[in-house]
Design a protein around this motif. Structure first.
Motif, PDB file in Angstrom:
ATOM      1  N   VAL A 197       0.888  -1.328  -0.172  1.00  0.00           N
ATOM      2  CA  VAL A 197      -0.004   0.117   0.069  1.00  0.00           C
ATOM      3  C   VAL A 197       0.956   1.176  -0.122  1.00  0.00           C
ATOM      4  N   LYS A 198       1.919   1.221   0.860  1.00  0.00           N
ATOM      5  CA  LYS A 198       2.731   2.330   0.830  1.00  0.00           C
ATOM      6  C   LYS A 198       3.535   2.517  -0.530  1.00  0.00           C
ATOM      7  N   ALA A 199       3.923   1.622  -1.267  1.00  0.00           N
ATOM      8  CA  ALA A 199       4.487   1.683  -2.369  1.00  0.00           C
ATOM      9  C   ALA A 199       3.609   2.201  -3.450  1.00  0.00           C
ATOM     10  N   LEU A 200       2.234   1.708  -3.445  1.00  0.00           N
ATOM     11  CA  LEU A 200       1.402   2.133  -4.535  1.00  0.00           C
ATOM     12  C   LEU A 200       1.147   3.878  -4.107  1.00  0.00           C
ATOM     13  N   ILE A 201       1.083   4.019  -2.918  1.00  0.00           N
ATOM     14  CA  ILE A 201       0.878   5.499  -2.621  1.00  0.00           C
ATOM     15  C   ILE A 201       2.009   6.311  -3.106  1.00  0.00           C
ATOM     16  N   ASN A 202       3.306   6.057  -2.543  1.00  0.00           N
ATOM     17  CA  ASN A 202       4.458   6.510  -2.995  1.00  0.00           C
ATOM     18  C   ASN A 202       4.405   6.546  -4.738  1.00  0.00           C
ATOM     19  N   LEU A 203       4.357   5.716  -5.508  1.00  0.00           N
ATOM     20  CA  LEU A 203       4.069   5.735  -6.888  1.00  0.00           C
ATOM     21  C   LEU A 203       3.235   6.640  -7.359  1.00  0.00           C
ATOM     22  N   ALA A 204       1.911   6.841  -6.755  1.00  0.00           N
ATOM     23  CA  ALA A 204       1.087   7.649  -7.322  1.00  0.00           C
ATOM     24  C   ALA A 204       1.409   9.374  -6.763  1.00  0.00           C
ATOM     25  N   VAL A 205       2.079   9.519  -5.815  1.00  0.00           N
ATOM     26  CA  VAL A 205       2.711  10.804  -5.578  1.00  0.00           C
ATOM     27  C   VAL A 205       3.823  10.989  -6.477  1.00  0.00           C
ATOM     28  N   ALA A 206       4.636  10.092  -6.873  1.00  0.00           N
ATOM     29  CA  ALA A 206       5.844  10.262  -7.543  1.00  0.00           C
ATOM     30  C   ALA A 206       5.324  10.629  -8.865  1.00  0.00           C
ATOM     31  N   ALA A 207       4.363   9.854  -9.440  1.00  0.00           N
ATOM     32  CA  ALA A 207       3.866   9.984 -10.814  1.00  0.00           C
ATOM     33  C   ALA A 207       3.372  11.653 -11.067  1.00  0.00           C
TER      34      ALA A 207
ATOM     35  N   ILE B 276      -0.978  -1.534  -9.994  1.00  0.00           N
ATOM     36  CA  ILE B 276      -0.137  -0.126 -10.293  1.00  0.00           C
ATOM     37  C   ILE B 276      -0.626   0.724 -11.102  1.00  0.00           C
ATOM     38  N   ALA B 277      -1.447   0.244 -12.400  1.00  0.00           N
ATOM     39  CA  ALA B 277      -2.208   1.180 -13.228  1.00  0.00           C
ATOM     40  C   ALA B 277      -3.221   1.802 -12.411  1.00  0.00           C
ATOM     41  N   GLU B 278      -3.857   1.081 -11.455  1.00  0.00           N
ATOM     42  CA  GLU B 278      -5.098   1.949 -10.733  1.00  0.00           C
ATOM     43  C   GLU B 278      -4.480   3.106  -9.767  1.00  0.00           C
ATOM     44  N   ALA B 279      -3.527   2.692  -9.171  1.00  0.00           N
ATOM     45  CA  ALA B 279      -2.938   3.744  -8.107  1.00  0.00           C
ATOM     46  C   ALA B 279      -2.315   4.769  -9.031  1.00  0.00           C
ATOM     47  N   VAL B 280      -1.736   4.953 -10.145  1.00  0.00           N
ATOM     48  CA  VAL B 280      -1.356   5.925 -10.960  1.00  0.00           C
ATOM     49  C   VAL B 280      -2.617   6.814 -11.547  1.00  0.00           C
ATOM     50  N   THR B 281      -3.475   5.901 -11.944  1.00  0.00           N
ATOM     51  CA  THR B 281      -4.705   6.637 -12.622  1.00  0.00           C
ATOM     52  C   THR B 281      -5.363   7.261 -11.425  1.00  0.00           C
ATOM     53  N   GLN B 282      -5.384   6.811 -10.059  1.00  0.00           N
ATOM     54  CA  GLN B 282      -6.150   7.248  -9.129  1.00  0.00           C
ATOM     55  C   GLN B 282      -5.541   8.551  -8.733  1.00  0.00           C
TER      56      GLN B 282
ATOM     57  N   ARG C 154      -6.078  14.683  -9.335  1.00  0.00           N
ATOM     58  CA  ARG C 154      -5.007  15.733  -9.653  1.00  0.00           C
ATOM     59  C   ARG C 154      -6.160  16.591 -10.792  1.00  0.00           C
ATOM     60  N   HIS C 155      -7.017  15.906 -11.416  1.00  0.00           N
ATOM     61  CA  HIS C 155      -7.882  16.647 -12.662  1.00  0.00           C
ATOM     62  C   HIS C 155      -8.965  17.123 -11.740  1.00  0.00           C
ATOM     63  N   TRP C 156      -9.732  16.614 -10.862  1.00  0.00           N
ATOM     64  CA  TRP C 156     -10.492  17.413 -10.121  1.00  0.00           C
ATOM     65  C   TRP C 156     -10.103  18.420  -9.147  1.00  0.00           C
ATOM     66  N   SER C 157      -8.874  18.359  -8.898  1.00  0.00           N
ATOM     67  CA  SER C 157      -8.109  19.485  -8.166  1.00  0.00           C
ATOM     68  C   SER C 157      -8.053  20.676  -9.061  1.00  0.00           C
ATOM     69  N   THR C 158      -7.650  20.478 -10.276  1.00  0.00           N
ATOM     70  CA  THR C 158      -7.194  21.427 -11.121  1.00  0.00           C
ATOM     71  C   THR C 158      -8.578  22.076 -11.753  1.00  0.00           C
ATOM     72  N   VAL C 159      -9.711  21.350 -11.750  1.00  0.00           N
ATOM     73  CA  VAL C 159     -10.913  22.024 -12.101  1.00  0.00           C
ATOM     74  C   VAL C 159     -11.546  22.938 -10.833  1.00  0.00           C
ATOM     75  N   LEU C 160     -11.460  22.167  -9.759  1.00  0.00           N
ATOM     76  CA  LEU C 160     -12.039  22.820  -8.570  1.00  0.00           C
ATOM     77  C   LEU C 160     -11.356  24.279  -8.292  1.00  0.00           C
ATOM     78  N   ASN C 161      -9.880  24.214  -8.460  1.00  0.00           N
ATOM     79  CA  ASN C 161      -9.215  25.309  -7.801  1.00  0.00           C
ATOM     80  C   ASN C 161      -9.036  26.271  -9.081  1.00  0.00           C
ATOM     81  N   GLY C 162      -8.923  25.860 -10.412  1.00  0.00           N
ATOM     82  CA  GLY C 162      -9.126  26.629 -11.502  1.00  0.00           C
ATOM     83  C   GLY C 162     -10.222  27.562 -11.666  1.00  0.00           C
ATOM     84  N   LEU C 163     -11.362  26.709 -11.422  1.00  0.00           N
ATOM     85  CA  LEU C 163     -12.673  27.395 -11.609  1.00  0.00           C
ATOM     86  C   LEU C 163     -13.023  28.260 -10.313  1.00  0.00           C
ATOM     87  N   GLN C 164     -12.195  28.129  -9.178  1.00  0.00           N
ATOM     88  CA  GLN C 164     -12.458  28.703  -8.069  1.00  0.00           C
ATOM     89  C   GLN C 164     -13.720  28.496  -7.414  1.00  0.00           C
TER      90      GLN C 164
END
Length: 147
Positions: A78-88, A113-119, A124-134
């Motif tokens: 679990v830690k490695a998958l979290i770390n991978l997602a952050v690293a990506a 691995i694919a799901e962690a990175v995609t998660q 990141r996608h929704w963070s961009t939308v929420l923050n960018g559209l304020q």
């Protein structure tokens, strides 16, 4: 009586603080740290050698505490998958390569691995939308049950 008790409490607190400070100052030497790293990995990786000598013992203690000790709350996979997602998301090619290797070593499938990175990309996608559209934060919280 109260004044004496207050002084005793303050003195006890100061003694405990001084003891904690002294314990924090009793870090292993650089040489001891390198020996411990080598005993763990079979080598002292370059990034530990490049780290400031004044802080390498603390960096190694953090690494051991989070990644190597067996009594942590999260399983190594679990830690490695979290770390991978952050690293990506950072992105860091060193960390992405290493954490992919660690995830596989700890039994993660290619689908995990694919799901962690995609998660990570999803967040990141929704963070961009929420923050960018304020989008108003209080409204957002209210729409999802508050608190």
């Amino acid at each position: 009586m109260r004044k004496t008790l207050a002084i005793a409490v303050i003195a006890a607190g100061a003694t405990m603080l001084a003891g904690s400070f002294a314990a924090a100052q009793e870090m292993p030497t650089v040489e001891q740290t390198y020996r411990d790293i080598e005993a763990t990995f079979g080598t002292v990786p370059t990034h530990f050698k490049a780290y400031p000598k004044s802080a390498v013992a603390g960096a190694w203690a953090m690494t051991k505490g989070l990644e190597i000790k067996g009594d942590n709350a999260l399983e190594p996979k679990v830690k490695a998958l979290i770390n991978l997602a952050v690293a990506a998301q950072i992105p860091c090619r060193y960390c992405t390569w290493f954490e992919t290797k660690m995830a596989r070593t700890h039994g993660a499938s290619e689908a995990e691995i694919a799901e962690a990175v995609t998660q990570a990309a999803y967040v990141r996608h929704w963070s961009t939308v929420l923050n960018g559209l304020q989008v108003d934060f209080e409204t957002f919280k209210a729409e999802f049950g508050g608190e």
